[in-house]
Design a protein around this motif. Structure first.
Motif, PDB file in Angstrom:
ATOM      1  N   ALA A  32      -9.097   7.048   0.477  1.00 33.07           N
ATOM      2  CA  ALA A  32      -9.365   8.150  -0.455  1.00 33.07           C
ATOM      3  C   ALA A  32      -9.277   9.511   0.229  1.00 33.07           C
ATOM      4  O   ALA A  32      -8.935  10.508  -0.402  1.00 33.07           O
ATOM      5  N   LYS A  33      -9.601   9.553   1.519  1.00 30.23           N
ATOM      6  CA  LYS A  33      -9.578  10.813   2.271  1.00 30.23           C
ATOM      7  C   LYS A  33      -8.818  10.610   3.573  1.00 30.23           C
ATOM      8  O   LYS A  33      -8.768   9.504   4.108  1.00 30.23           O
ATOM      9  N   PRO A  34      -8.236  11.685   4.115  1.00 30.45           N
ATOM     10  CA  PRO A  34      -7.503  11.562   5.389  1.00 30.45           C
ATOM     11  C   PRO A  34      -8.399  11.044   6.519  1.00 30.45           C
ATOM     12  O   PRO A  34      -9.600  11.296   6.530  1.00 30.45           O
ATOM     13  N   ALA A  35      -7.792  10.336   7.442  1.00 32.89           N
ATOM     14  CA  ALA A  35      -8.503   9.866   8.629  1.00 32.89           C
ATOM     15  C   ALA A  35      -8.431  10.955   9.691  1.00 32.89           C
ATOM     16  O   ALA A  35      -7.360  11.491   9.968  1.00 32.89           O
ATOM     17  N   VAL A  36      -9.578  11.304  10.262  1.00 34.25           N
ATOM     18  CA  VAL A  36      -9.630  12.307  11.320  1.00 34.25           C
ATOM     19  C   VAL A  36      -9.384  11.590  12.650  1.00 34.25           C
ATOM     20  O   VAL A  36     -10.181  10.762  13.079  1.00 34.25           O
ATOM     21  N   HIS A  37      -8.256  11.916  13.299  1.00 34.43           N
ATOM     22  CA  HIS A  37      -7.876  11.270  14.555  1.00 34.43           C
ATOM     23  C   HIS A  37      -8.435  11.995  15.773  1.00 34.43           C
ATOM     24  O   HIS A  37      -8.453  11.437  16.859  1.00 34.43           O
ATOM     25  N   CYS A  38      -8.860  13.232  15.598  1.00 34.39           N
ATOM     26  CA  CYS A  38      -9.475  13.977  16.695  1.00 34.39           C
ATOM     27  C   CYS A  38     -10.191  15.183  16.129  1.00 34.39           C
ATOM     28  O   CYS A  38      -9.720  15.816  15.177  1.00 34.39           O
ATOM     29  N   GLY A  47       5.573   3.259   5.635  1.00 35.16           N
ATOM     30  CA  GLY A  47       6.372   4.476   5.517  1.00 35.16           C
ATOM     31  C   GLY A  47       5.897   5.531   6.497  1.00 35.16           C
ATOM     32  O   GLY A  47       4.986   5.306   7.295  1.00 35.16           O
ATOM     33  N   PRO A  48       6.509   6.711   6.459  1.00 36.37           N
ATOM     34  CA  PRO A  48       6.141   7.772   7.400  1.00 36.37           C
ATOM     35  C   PRO A  48       4.737   8.303   7.145  1.00 36.37           C
ATOM     36  O   PRO A  48       4.320   8.440   6.000  1.00 36.37           O
ATOM     37  N   HIS A  49       4.047   8.563   8.237  1.00 38.32           N
ATOM     38  CA  HIS A  49       2.722   9.191   8.163  1.00 38.32           C
ATOM     39  C   HIS A  49       2.825  10.580   8.762  1.00 38.32           C
ATOM     40  O   HIS A  49       3.505  10.787   9.764  1.00 38.32           O
ATOM     41  N   ARG A  50       2.120  11.531   8.154  1.00 39.24           N
ATOM     42  CA  ARG A  50       2.068  12.901   8.660  1.00 39.24           C
ATOM     43  C   ARG A  50       0.712  13.117   9.334  1.00 39.24           C
ATOM     44  O   ARG A  50      -0.330  12.826   8.748  1.00 39.24           O
ATOM     45  N   LEU A  91       0.812  -1.224   0.000  1.00 36.56           N
ATOM     46  CA  LEU A  91       0.000   0.000   0.000  1.00 36.56           C
ATOM     47  C   LEU A  91       0.844   1.272   0.000  1.00 36.56           C
ATOM     48  O   LEU A  91       0.310   2.373   0.107  1.00 36.56           O
ATOM     49  N   ASN A  92       2.156   1.133  -0.131  1.00 31.82           N
ATOM     50  CA  ASN A  92       3.060   2.267   0.022  1.00 31.82           C
ATOM     51  C   ASN A  92       2.728   3.450  -0.884  1.00 31.82           C
ATOM     52  O   ASN A  92       2.879   4.599  -0.499  1.00 31.82           O
ATOM     53  N   ASN A  93       2.279   3.222  -2.083  1.00 33.09           N
ATOM     54  CA  ASN A  93       1.968   4.320  -3.002  1.00 33.09           C
ATOM     55  C   ASN A  93       0.542   4.830  -2.850  1.00 33.09           C
ATOM     56  O   ASN A  93       0.119   5.726  -3.575  1.00 33.09           O
ATOM     57  N   ARG A  94      -0.189   4.257  -1.940  1.00 38.19           N
ATOM     58  CA  ARG A  94      -1.576   4.676  -1.729  1.00 38.19           C
ATOM     59  C   ARG A  94      -1.644   5.548  -0.485  1.00 38.19           C
ATOM     60  O   ARG A  94      -1.378   5.096   0.623  1.00 38.19           O
ATOM     61  N   ARG A  95      -1.977   6.819  -0.667  1.00 36.82           N
ATOM     62  CA  ARG A  95      -2.058   7.777   0.439  1.00 36.82           C
ATOM     63  C   ARG A  95      -3.172   8.775   0.162  1.00 36.82           C
ATOM     64  O   ARG A  95      -3.395   9.153  -0.981  1.00 36.82           O
ATOM     65  N   ALA A  96      -3.844   9.212   1.202  1.00 34.93           N
ATOM     66  CA  ALA A  96      -4.969  10.133   1.046  1.00 34.93           C
ATOM     67  C   ALA A  96      -4.535  11.493   0.487  1.00 34.93           C
ATOM     68  O   ALA A  96      -5.200  12.064  -0.355  1.00 34.93           O
ATOM     69  N   GLY A  97      -3.434  12.030   0.995  1.00 30.39           N
ATOM     70  CA  GLY A  97      -2.971  13.342   0.559  1.00 30.39           C
ATOM     71  C   GLY A  97      -3.718  14.486   1.230  1.00 30.39           C
ATOM     72  O   GLY A  97      -4.609  14.278   2.052  1.00 30.39           O
ATOM     73  N   GLU A  98      -3.363  15.702   0.840  1.00 28.69           N
ATOM     74  CA  GLU A  98      -3.925  16.896   1.474  1.00 28.69           C
ATOM     75  C   GLU A  98      -5.188  17.442   0.813  1.00 28.69           C
ATOM     76  O   GLU A  98      -5.845  18.317   1.362  1.00 28.69           O
ATOM     77  N   THR A  99      -5.543  16.935  -0.353  1.00 32.87           N
ATOM     78  CA  THR A  99      -6.662  17.494  -1.107  1.00 32.87           C
ATOM     79  C   THR A  99      -7.953  17.586  -0.306  1.00 32.87           C
ATOM     80  O   THR A  99      -8.666  18.576  -0.392  1.00 32.87           O
ATOM     81  N   HIS A 100      -8.249  16.572   0.484  1.00 34.65           N
ATOM     82  CA  HIS A 100      -9.527  16.531   1.214  1.00 34.65           C
ATOM     83  C   HIS A 100      -9.377  16.860   2.698  1.00 34.65           C
ATOM     84  O   HIS A 100     -10.243  16.506   3.499  1.00 34.65           O
ATOM     85  N   THR A 101      -8.317  17.552   3.084  1.00 40.27           N
ATOM     86  CA  THR A 101      -8.159  17.930   4.485  1.00 40.27           C
ATOM     87  C   THR A 101      -9.090  19.093   4.826  1.00 40.27           C
ATOM     88  O   THR A 101      -9.561  19.817   3.944  1.00 40.27           O
ATOM     89  N   ALA A 102      -9.322  19.277   6.106  1.00 42.90           N
ATOM     90  CA  ALA A 102     -10.107  20.424   6.568  1.00 42.90           C
ATOM     91  C   ALA A 102      -9.461  21.728   6.096  1.00 42.90           C
ATOM     92  O   ALA A 102     -10.146  22.685   5.740  1.00 42.90           O
ATOM     93  N   TRP A 103      -8.137  21.749   6.074  1.00 49.00           N
ATOM     94  CA  TRP A 103      -7.384  22.942   5.681  1.00 49.00           C
ATOM     95  C   TRP A 103      -7.754  23.417   4.283  1.00 49.00           C
ATOM     96  O   TRP A 103      -7.720  24.605   3.984  1.00 49.00           O
TER      97      TRP A 103
END
Length: 190
Positions: free
Chosen positions: A86-92, A138-141, A8-20
């Motif tokens: 597909a979208k970032p996971a909200v941890h809090c 790999g590293p998660h942000r 799954l290394n190349n599969r990441r949600a990315g910043e597109t769908h963040t609250a920011w």
């Protein structure tokens, strides 16, 4: 688990769908968000990680510069932008009294949040849920985003209370103007 992480290394949600990136949460980037536990872009300790990977699941210390006059509430969103979804996971997701000025370690605990903290639903549940990435992925942000809202999220009888909405349903519906915002990124890798 390491093999799954590598697959799954190349599969990441990315910043597109963040609250920011939501148009309704745009605002001046004038809040400075810091932590005594890690610097921007630096690794978070195991203490702040999920119990499922041997951590203590203690939310980190957070501090911020004074929000602008007229701030009714602070909205804190913690998102993992490297989760293989597909979208970032909200941890809090939490509402904070703007007079607070900082949160001590553990202030976002599910059972005993700090005074002035109102916990909302996250992807995982209520309260802080620390990093627990797939081994070998790999590293998660983990992006800690703080928004100074000009009006409190209301509980009008015609809408579902914010406490009951899932993050992806709640965040795009916030209509309170954002007076300021800031962010801090922590990382973790297994």
């Amino acid at each position: 688990m390491t093999l799954l992480g590598r697959l799954l290394n190349n599969r990441r949600a990315g910043e597109t769908h963040t609250a920011w990136r939501l148009p309704n949460l745009e605002g001046p980037d004038t809040l400075t968000l810091t932590s005594e536990d890690f610097g921007d872009g630096q690794a978070m300790s195991l203490r702040h990680c999920a119990k499922t990977i041997g951590g203590d699941d203690v939310s980190p210390h957070l501090a911020w510069t004074a929000p602008p006059t007229g701030t009714a509430q602070l909205l804190l969103v913690v998102e993992d932008i490297d989760v293989p979804l597909a979208k970032p996971a909200v941890h809090c997701l939490a509402l904070i009294d703007p007079a607070a000025g900082h949160l001590d370690p553990g202030a976002l605990a599910t059972r005993r949040p700090a005074s002035g903290v109102r916990l909302l639903r996250s992807t995982i549940g209520r309260g802080y849920h620390g990093p627990g990435p797939i081994k070998g992925h790999g590293p998660h942000r983990y992006i800690f985003e703080l928004f100074a809202l000009a009006a409190p999220l209301d509980n009008t009888p015609t809408t579902t209370p914010p406490d009951r909405k899932r993050p992806r349903a709640l965040l795009p519906t916030i209509t309170a103007p954002v007076l300021a915002r800031g962010r801090l990124t922590g990382t973790y890798e297994r």
